[in-house]
Design an enzyme around this catalytic site. Structure first.
Site, PDB file in Angstrom:
ATOM      1  N   GLY A  92      17.605  54.784   4.511  1.00  0.00           N
ATOM      2  CA  GLY A  92      18.407  53.983   4.871  1.00  0.00           C
ATOM      3  C   GLY A  92      19.019  54.930   5.994  1.00  0.00           C
ATOM      4  N   GLY A  93      20.283  55.082   5.673  1.00  0.00           N
ATOM      5  CA  GLY A  93      21.568  55.830   6.556  1.00  0.00           C
ATOM      6  C   GLY A  93      20.914  56.498   7.431  1.00  0.00           C
ATOM      7  N   HIS A 105      14.544  45.099  -2.070  1.00  0.00           N
ATOM      8  CA  HIS A 105      15.407  45.583  -1.480  1.00  0.00           C
ATOM      9  C   HIS A 105      16.729  45.531  -2.581  1.00  0.00           C
ATOM     10  CE1 HIS A 105      17.661  48.421  -0.499  1.00  0.00           C
ATOM     11  NE2 HIS A 105      17.202  48.987   0.045  1.00  0.00           N
ATOM     12  N   GLU A 148      13.140  53.443  -4.889  1.00  0.00           N
ATOM     13  CA  GLU A 148      14.200  53.265  -4.882  1.00  0.00           C
ATOM     14  C   GLU A 148      15.818  52.979  -6.587  1.00  0.00           C
ATOM     15  OE1 GLU A 148      14.710  52.987  -0.623  1.00  0.00           O
ATOM     16  OE2 GLU A 148      15.071  50.697  -1.315  1.00  0.00           O
ATOM     17  N   GLY A 202      22.329  54.905  -0.305  1.00  0.00           N
ATOM     18  CA  GLY A 202      23.482  55.246   0.050  1.00  0.00           C
ATOM     19  C   GLY A 202      24.763  55.967  -0.473  1.00  0.00           C
ATOM     20  N   SER A 235      19.109  58.447  -0.390  1.00  0.00           N
ATOM     21  CA  SER A 235      19.952  59.057   0.069  1.00  0.00           C
ATOM     22  C   SER A 235      18.693  60.403   0.354  1.00  0.00           C
ATOM     23  CB  SER A 235      21.186  59.768  -0.955  1.00  0.00           C
ATOM     24  OG  SER A 235      21.830  58.765  -1.241  1.00  0.00           O
ATOM     25  N   GLU A 238      19.601  45.613  -2.045  1.00  0.00           N
ATOM     26  CA  GLU A 238      20.844  45.062  -1.526  1.00  0.00           C
ATOM     27  C   GLU A 238      19.921  43.250  -1.863  1.00  0.00           C
ATOM     28  OE1 GLU A 238      20.767  47.350   1.675  1.00  0.00           O
ATOM     29  OE2 GLU A 238      21.164  49.104   0.699  1.00  0.00           O
ATOM     30  N   ASN A 270      14.610  52.113   7.036  1.00  0.00           N
ATOM     31  CA  ASN A 270      15.467  50.608   7.129  1.00  0.00           C
ATOM     32  C   ASN A 270      16.449  50.853   8.106  1.00  0.00           C
ATOM     33  OD1 ASN A 270      16.918  48.732   5.778  1.00  0.00           O
ATOM     34  ND2 ASN A 270      16.930  49.670   4.059  1.00  0.00           N
ATOM     35  N   TRP A 271      17.195  50.334   8.760  1.00  0.00           N
ATOM     36  CA  TRP A 271      17.960  49.967   9.282  1.00  0.00           C
ATOM     37  C   TRP A 271      19.331  48.879   8.798  1.00  0.00           C
ATOM     38  CZ3 TRP A 271      16.936  49.959  15.696  1.00  0.00           C
ATOM     39  CH2 TRP A 271      16.012  50.967  15.602  1.00  0.00           C
ATOM     40  N   LYS A 272      19.147  48.108   8.264  1.00  0.00           N
ATOM     41  CA  LYS A 272      19.346  47.354   7.278  1.00  0.00           C
ATOM     42  C   LYS A 272      20.550  46.862   8.793  1.00  0.00           C
ATOM     43  CE  LYS A 272      19.994  50.639   3.141  1.00  0.00           C
ATOM     44  NZ  LYS A 272      20.458  51.075   2.492  1.00  0.00           N
TER      45      LYS A 272
HETATM   46  P1  PGA Z   1      19.773  55.509   1.801  1.00  0.00           P
HETATM   47  O1  PGA Z   1      19.659  53.873   2.277  1.00  0.00           O
HETATM   48  O2  PGA Z   1      18.383  56.131   2.605  1.00  0.00           O
HETATM   49  O3  PGA Z   1      21.168  55.412   2.617  1.00  0.00           O
HETATM   50  O4  PGA Z   1      20.289  55.805   1.262  1.00  0.00           O
HETATM   51  C1  PGA Z   1      17.659  53.752   1.435  1.00  0.00           C
HETATM   52  C2  PGA Z   1      17.299  52.161   1.063  1.00  0.00           C
HETATM   53  O5  PGA Z   1      18.411  51.749   1.238  1.00  0.00           O
HETATM   54  O6  PGA Z   1      16.103  51.951   1.480  1.00  0.00           O
END
Ligand code: PGA
Length: 250
Positions: free
Chosen positions: A233-234, A95, A167, A173, A212, A97, A9-11
């Protein structure tokens, strides 16, 4: 037998030029993923360009969100059909977010999920508790509620195309991943809940962990029988790191 699914997930990262370069590096670093399914979710503006890089490779495309209507007067929205048209086969929904910054509630997520399925995309439904909810011992109840409302009334035929990403909000993050034990206990609870409603159809739903995930800890999660993959994500913004996570899956 459920195929491991690793989703990047590149956000809100990557211009078109950056996205093309990252997708190409991931393609090279991942090489032949074997039995694993690898999917990347660039921002909307880069999806079509990235399709040119991954078309004909084992890497699939996901959208980070999708609207619940297919067309009409919905300024700024992107429908599941339009996402399918540019090459997406998956859509991440719910998600944390989106829930937090865009005020998405369970009812909105349920509508999106149905629209995504109707357009022939596979939803990746995110669920997860906040830190305070875990401290109060309510983690499983919160996740069960999110799951029940997003999937309410879904036909058993639609269920196997859906993946669930557990999640925990506090793990996203932050560098503070859940323990593999807690993540797999939640995955077991999710599968029990799905089986109670949909019976045998629940066995083919993939349950991922996200929060994470890194090359250093991926093996702990992906080695668990109850976890079928990861939502990253990251660490998905680094081609070699992401490829290492893919290879940590059985
Ligand atoms: P993260 O994000 O790996 O940076 O914790 C995961 C996600 O939001 O799907």
């Amino acid at each position: 037998m459920r195929r491991p699914l690793i989703v990047g997930n590149w956000k809100l990262h990557c211009t078109v030029v950056e996205a093309i370069a990252l997708a190409d590096s991931i393609r090279v670093a991942v090489g032949d993923p074997g039995p694993r399914e690898v999917v990347i979710a660039p921002p909307f503006t880069a999806i079509y360009a990235v399709r040119g890089v991954v078309c004909g490779t084992p890497i699939g495309l996901a959208a980070q969100d999708a609207h619940w209507e297919e067309r009409g007067a919905f300024t700024g929205a992107i429908s599941p059909g339009l996402l399918h048209d540019v090459g997406c086969r998956y859509a991440i929904l719910g998600h944390s977010e989106r829930r937090e910054h865009f005020a998405e509630n369970d009812a909105v997520i349920a509508r999106k999920l149905r629209a995504v399925l109707a357009a022939g995309l596979a939803p990746i439904l995110c669920v997860g508790e906040r830190a305070s909810e875990r401290e109060q011992g309510r983690a499983q109840a919160v996740v069960a509620g999110q799951l029940a409302s997003a999937l309410a009334g879904l036909s058993p035929e639609a269920l196997p195309g859906t993946s669930i990403a557990y999640e925990p909000v506090w793990a996203i993050g932050t560098g503070m991943a859940a323990t593999a034990q807690d993540a797999s206990a939640m995955a077991d609870a999710i599968r029990r809940q799905l089986a109670a409603t949909w019976g045998d159809a629940a066995a083919s739903v993939r349950i991922l962990y996200g929060g994470s995930v890194s090359p250093a800890n991926a093996g702990e999660f992906l080695g668990r029988q109850s976890l079928d993959g990861a939502l990253v994500g990251g660490a998905s913004l680094n081609a070699h790191g992401f490829a290492a996570i893919v290879k940590a899956a059985p």
